[in-house]
Write a protein that holds these residues in place. Structure first.
Motif, PDB file in Angstrom:
ATOM      1  N   VAL A 121       0.693  -1.023  -0.388  1.00  0.00           N
ATOM      2  CA  VAL A 121      -0.119   0.099  -0.093  1.00  0.00           C
ATOM      3  C   VAL A 121       0.700   1.437  -0.040  1.00  0.00           C
ATOM      4  CG1 VAL A 121      -1.603   1.261   1.108  1.00  0.00           C
ATOM      5  CG2 VAL A 121      -1.713  -1.249   1.260  1.00  0.00           C
ATOM      6  N   VAL A 122       0.686   1.708  -1.313  1.00  0.00           N
ATOM      7  CA  VAL A 122       1.281   3.948  -0.766  1.00  0.00           C
ATOM      8  C   VAL A 122       0.728   4.621  -1.141  1.00  0.00           C
ATOM      9  CG1 VAL A 122       2.900   5.332  -2.654  1.00  0.00           C
ATOM     10  CG2 VAL A 122       3.626   2.348  -2.626  1.00  0.00           C
ATOM     11  N   ALA A 123       0.096   5.266  -0.509  1.00  0.00           N
ATOM     12  CA  ALA A 123      -0.648   6.033   0.055  1.00  0.00           C
ATOM     13  C   ALA A 123       0.311   7.501   0.218  1.00  0.00           C
ATOM     14  CB  ALA A 123      -1.622   6.375   1.475  1.00  0.00           C
ATOM     15  N   ALA A 124      -0.745   9.041  -0.639  1.00  0.00           N
ATOM     16  CA  ALA A 124      -1.028  10.095  -0.389  1.00  0.00           C
ATOM     17  C   ALA A 124      -0.743  10.489   0.958  1.00  0.00           C
ATOM     18  CB  ALA A 124      -1.513  10.617  -2.038  1.00  0.00           C
ATOM     19  N   SER A 125       0.172  11.339   0.860  1.00  0.00           N
ATOM     20  CA  SER A 125      -0.113  12.160   2.141  1.00  0.00           C
ATOM     21  C   SER A 125      -1.475  12.508   2.634  1.00  0.00           C
ATOM     22  CB  SER A 125       0.900  13.291   2.494  1.00  0.00           C
ATOM     23  OG  SER A 125       0.291  14.286   1.732  1.00  0.00           O
ATOM     24  N   THR A 126      -2.168  12.991   1.741  1.00  0.00           N
ATOM     25  CA  THR A 126      -3.390  13.447   2.705  1.00  0.00           C
ATOM     26  C   THR A 126      -4.293  12.434   2.397  1.00  0.00           C
ATOM     27  OG1 THR A 126      -3.693  13.812  -0.298  1.00  0.00           O
ATOM     28  CG2 THR A 126      -3.225  15.718   1.194  1.00  0.00           C
ATOM     29  N   ALA A 127      -3.866  10.918   2.291  1.00  0.00           N
ATOM     30  CA  ALA A 127      -4.776  10.721   2.429  1.00  0.00           C
ATOM     31  C   ALA A 127      -4.959   9.615   3.674  1.00  0.00           C
ATOM     32  CB  ALA A 127      -4.221   8.948   2.030  1.00  0.00           C
ATOM     33  N   LYS A 128      -6.528   9.299   4.073  1.00  0.00           N
ATOM     34  CA  LYS A 128      -6.650   8.114   5.373  1.00  0.00           C
ATOM     35  C   LYS A 128      -7.866   7.077   5.670  1.00  0.00           C
ATOM     36  CE  LYS A 128      -7.305  13.775   7.476  1.00  0.00           C
ATOM     37  NZ  LYS A 128      -8.757  14.332   7.471  1.00  0.00           N
ATOM     38  N   PHE A 129      -6.966   6.654   6.363  1.00  0.00           N
ATOM     39  CA  PHE A 129      -7.518   5.879   6.450  1.00  0.00           C
ATOM     40  C   PHE A 129      -8.898   5.402   7.637  1.00  0.00           C
ATOM     41  CE2 PHE A 129      -3.866   5.322   4.389  1.00  0.00           C
ATOM     42  CZ  PHE A 129      -3.982   3.450   3.622  1.00  0.00           C
ATOM     43  N   ILE A 130     -10.190   5.179   7.327  1.00  0.00           N
ATOM     44  CA  ILE A 130     -10.972   4.691   7.606  1.00  0.00           C
ATOM     45  C   ILE A 130     -11.635   4.280   8.685  1.00  0.00           C
ATOM     46  CG2 ILE A 130     -13.253   6.315   9.676  1.00  0.00           C
ATOM     47  CD1 ILE A 130     -11.932   8.510   7.392  1.00  0.00           C
ATOM     48  N   GLN A 131     -12.131   2.848   9.637  1.00  0.00           N
ATOM     49  CA  GLN A 131     -12.773   1.943  10.093  1.00  0.00           C
ATOM     50  C   GLN A 131     -13.998   2.776  10.742  1.00  0.00           C
ATOM     51  OE1 GLN A 131     -11.714  -1.066   9.306  1.00  0.00           O
ATOM     52  NE2 GLN A 131      -9.459  -0.838   8.510  1.00  0.00           N
ATOM     53  N   SER A 132     -14.578   3.221   9.466  1.00  0.00           N
ATOM     54  CA  SER A 132     -16.291   4.002   9.927  1.00  0.00           C
ATOM     55  C   SER A 132     -17.198   2.916  10.148  1.00  0.00           C
ATOM     56  CB  SER A 132     -16.617   4.562   8.722  1.00  0.00           C
ATOM     57  OG  SER A 132     -16.928   3.416   7.298  1.00  0.00           O
ATOM     58  N   PHE A 133     -17.003   1.732  10.562  1.00  0.00           N
ATOM     59  CA  PHE A 133     -18.287   0.356  10.741  1.00  0.00           C
ATOM     60  C   PHE A 133     -19.054   0.711  12.492  1.00  0.00           C
ATOM     61  CE2 PHE A 133     -14.872  -1.435   8.261  1.00  0.00           C
ATOM     62  CZ  PHE A 133     -15.581  -2.041   7.363  1.00  0.00           C
ATOM     63  N   SER A 134     -18.497   0.899  13.346  1.00  0.00           N
ATOM     64  CA  SER A 134     -18.530   1.270  14.228  1.00  0.00           C
ATOM     65  C   SER A 134     -19.972   1.924  14.940  1.00  0.00           C
ATOM     66  CB  SER A 134     -17.654   2.054  15.527  1.00  0.00           C
ATOM     67  OG  SER A 134     -17.056   2.831  15.409  1.00  0.00           O
ATOM     68  N   ALA A 135     -19.587   3.558  14.463  1.00  0.00           N
ATOM     69  CA  ALA A 135     -20.487   4.194  14.199  1.00  0.00           C
ATOM     70  C   ALA A 135     -22.190   4.180  13.483  1.00  0.00           C
ATOM     71  CB  ALA A 135     -20.730   5.484  12.987  1.00  0.00           C
ATOM     72  N   LEU A 136     -22.414   2.419  13.065  1.00  0.00           N
ATOM     73  CA  LEU A 136     -23.951   1.910  11.956  1.00  0.00           C
ATOM     74  C   LEU A 136     -23.711   0.854  13.065  1.00  0.00           C
ATOM     75  CD1 LEU A 136     -23.028   1.560   8.583  1.00  0.00           C
ATOM     76  CD2 LEU A 136     -24.218   3.782  10.246  1.00  0.00           C
ATOM     77  N   GLY A 137     -22.935   0.187  13.751  1.00  0.00           N
ATOM     78  CA  GLY A 137     -23.454  -0.909  14.813  1.00  0.00           C
ATOM     79  C   GLY A 137     -22.981  -1.838  13.871  1.00  0.00           C
ATOM     80  N   LEU A 138     -21.646  -2.056  13.086  1.00  0.00           N
ATOM     81  CA  LEU A 138     -21.656  -3.261  12.682  1.00  0.00           C
ATOM     82  C   LEU A 138     -19.611  -3.668  13.064  1.00  0.00           C
ATOM     83  CD1 LEU A 138     -22.691  -2.102   9.223  1.00  0.00           C
ATOM     84  CD2 LEU A 138     -23.567  -3.207  10.714  1.00  0.00           C
ATOM     85  N   ILE A 139     -19.109  -4.318  12.444  1.00  0.00           N
ATOM     86  CA  ILE A 139     -17.997  -4.733  12.823  1.00  0.00           C
ATOM     87  C   ILE A 139     -17.063  -4.346  11.024  1.00  0.00           C
ATOM     88  CG2 ILE A 139     -18.231  -5.987  14.901  1.00  0.00           C
ATOM     89  CD1 ILE A 139     -17.657  -7.898  10.710  1.00  0.00           C
ATOM     90  N   PRO A 140     -14.802  -4.527  11.508  1.00  0.00           N
ATOM     91  CA  PRO A 140     -14.839  -4.338  10.283  1.00  0.00           C
ATOM     92  C   PRO A 140     -14.470  -5.370   9.480  1.00  0.00           C
ATOM     93  CG  PRO A 140     -13.354  -3.792  12.598  1.00  0.00           C
ATOM     94  CD  PRO A 140     -14.663  -3.962  13.241  1.00  0.00           C
ATOM     95  N   ASP A 141     -15.278  -5.736   8.235  1.00  0.00           N
ATOM     96  CA  ASP A 141     -15.415  -6.708   7.069  1.00  0.00           C
ATOM     97  C   ASP A 141     -14.601  -6.399   6.051  1.00  0.00           C
ATOM     98  OD1 ASP A 141     -16.788  -4.645   5.971  1.00  0.00           O
ATOM     99  OD2 ASP A 141     -18.458  -5.936   5.419  1.00  0.00           O
ATOM    100  N   SER A 142     -14.564  -7.685   5.157  1.00  0.00           N
ATOM    101  CA  SER A 142     -13.807  -7.611   4.119  1.00  0.00           C
ATOM    102  C   SER A 142     -12.216  -7.347   4.408  1.00  0.00           C
ATOM    103  CB  SER A 142     -13.527  -5.876   3.146  1.00  0.00           C
ATOM    104  OG  SER A 142     -15.040  -5.891   3.344  1.00  0.00           O
ATOM    105  N   GLY A 143     -11.999  -8.238   5.743  1.00  0.00           N
ATOM    106  CA  GLY A 143     -10.926  -8.705   5.806  1.00  0.00           C
ATOM    107  C   GLY A 143      -9.806  -7.659   7.472  1.00  0.00           C
ATOM    108  N   GLY A 144     -11.135  -6.889   7.639  1.00  0.00           N
ATOM    109  CA  GLY A 144     -10.177  -5.955   8.398  1.00  0.00           C
ATOM    110  C   GLY A 144     -10.226  -6.211   9.665  1.00  0.00           C
ATOM    111  N   SER A 145     -10.800  -7.782  10.522  1.00  0.00           N
ATOM    112  CA  SER A 145     -10.583  -7.564  11.645  1.00  0.00           C
ATOM    113  C   SER A 145      -9.343  -8.634  11.525  1.00  0.00           C
ATOM    114  CB  SER A 145     -11.650  -8.682  12.198  1.00  0.00           C
ATOM    115  OG  SER A 145     -12.084  -9.372  11.527  1.00  0.00           O
ATOM    116  N   TRP A 146      -9.106  -9.178  10.526  1.00  0.00           N
ATOM    117  CA  TRP A 146      -7.847 -10.516  10.472  1.00  0.00           C
ATOM    118  C   TRP A 146      -6.554  -9.567  10.409  1.00  0.00           C
ATOM    119  CZ3 TRP A 146      -4.393 -12.204   7.227  1.00  0.00           C
ATOM    120  CH2 TRP A 146      -3.672 -12.838   7.256  1.00  0.00           C
TER     121      TRP A 146
END
Length: 259
Positions: A121-146
């Motif tokens: 993963v190469v990211a621009a300095s302005t990029a952000k990573f957000i695990q936005s699941f908890s605000a919807l009452g969900l869990i980090p899917d798509s491999g996130g929790s792993w």
């Protein structure tokens, strides 16, 4: 092929795939999942894959409008995960080609975890990573929790997942969540240079590195040492290994064929 939600260009051994719904921050619909699945299954002679997003975002995850569910109605999210997101993450992990995520902007929800499922993963300095699941009452899917605890440890993984706080690209690199953070003006050249380097290396060896590192969690040290022996034996009999040694001794560029 002509696609409606993604763009695909393959040349010089590099497949460039762009999520192309910039008005929706490249959030996924069923159509986008189907088109990306088709593209990843037809990479031709590409030795490296670059995955990025159009416009100001990498990917905002699932397009909630795609389900067309009225407020208060129930929806089977597990079906969406099983049909679309899980196959995508499994495909990215199983591809023999290295996959580079070029994170040009915000990567949120499943969009963040698609990036983390890539090999580099190469990211621009302005990029952000957000695990936005908890605000919807969900869990980090798509491999996130792993991926999260394996990349940054349990404490930081829980902090990111529970709070949903945005993680800036430079801190993501400092934490080891991603490979590199670069200035936005350098993102294209940095990723192109990396892809060209990988495309020129022995593809069988790169595929073996990807596979053995990704699966090492499931083996003991003794099992890993045995597998290393077997893989070195197999790769040592390839034409590419012989070409690499010959090119080194003859002080010339190597030409690898993947055999």
């Amino acid at each position: 092929m002509d696609y409606e939600t993604i763009e695909v260009a393959i040349s010089d051994g590099i497949a460039r795939i762009t999520l192309n719904r910039p008005d929706r921050l490249n959030s996924f619909t069923r159509a986008m999942h189907a088109e990306l699945r088709e593209a990843l299954a037809n990479l031709g002679d590409a030795r490296v894959v670059i995955l990025t997003g159009a416009g100001r975002a990498f990917c905002a995850g699932q397009d909630l409008n795609d389900r067309a569910v009225a407020p208060g109605e129930a929806v089977d999210l597990g079906e969406t995960v099983e049909e679309s997101w899980n196959p995508l993450i499994r495909t990215l992990a199983a591809l023999p080609q290295p996959v580079i995520a070029k994170v040009n902007g915000v990567a949120a929800g499943a969009g963040a975890n698609i990036a983390l499922a890539c090999d580099i993963v190469v990211a621009a300095s302005t990029a952000k990573f957000i695990q936005s699941f908890s605000a919807l009452g969900l869990i980090p899917d798509s491999g996130g929790s792993w991926h999260l605890p394996r990349l940054v440890g349990q404490a930081r993984a829980l902090g990111l997942a529970l709070t949903g706080e945005p993680l800036e690209a430079q801190r993501a690199a400092d934490w080891g969540l991603i490979w590199k953070c670069v200035g936005g003006e350098w993102l294209d050249s940095e990723v192109d240079s990396l892809a060209e380097k990988l495309a020129a290396l022995p593809p069988l060896g790169l595929a073996a590195i990807k596979q053995i590192v990704r699966t090492s969690w499931s083996r003991s040290l003794d099992e890993e040492l045995d597998l290393q022996r077997d893989e070195m034996r197999r790769l040592g009999f390839t034409d590419d290994y012989r070409e690499g040694v010959a090119a080194f001794l003859e002080k010339r560029p190597a030409k690898f064929t993947g055999r």
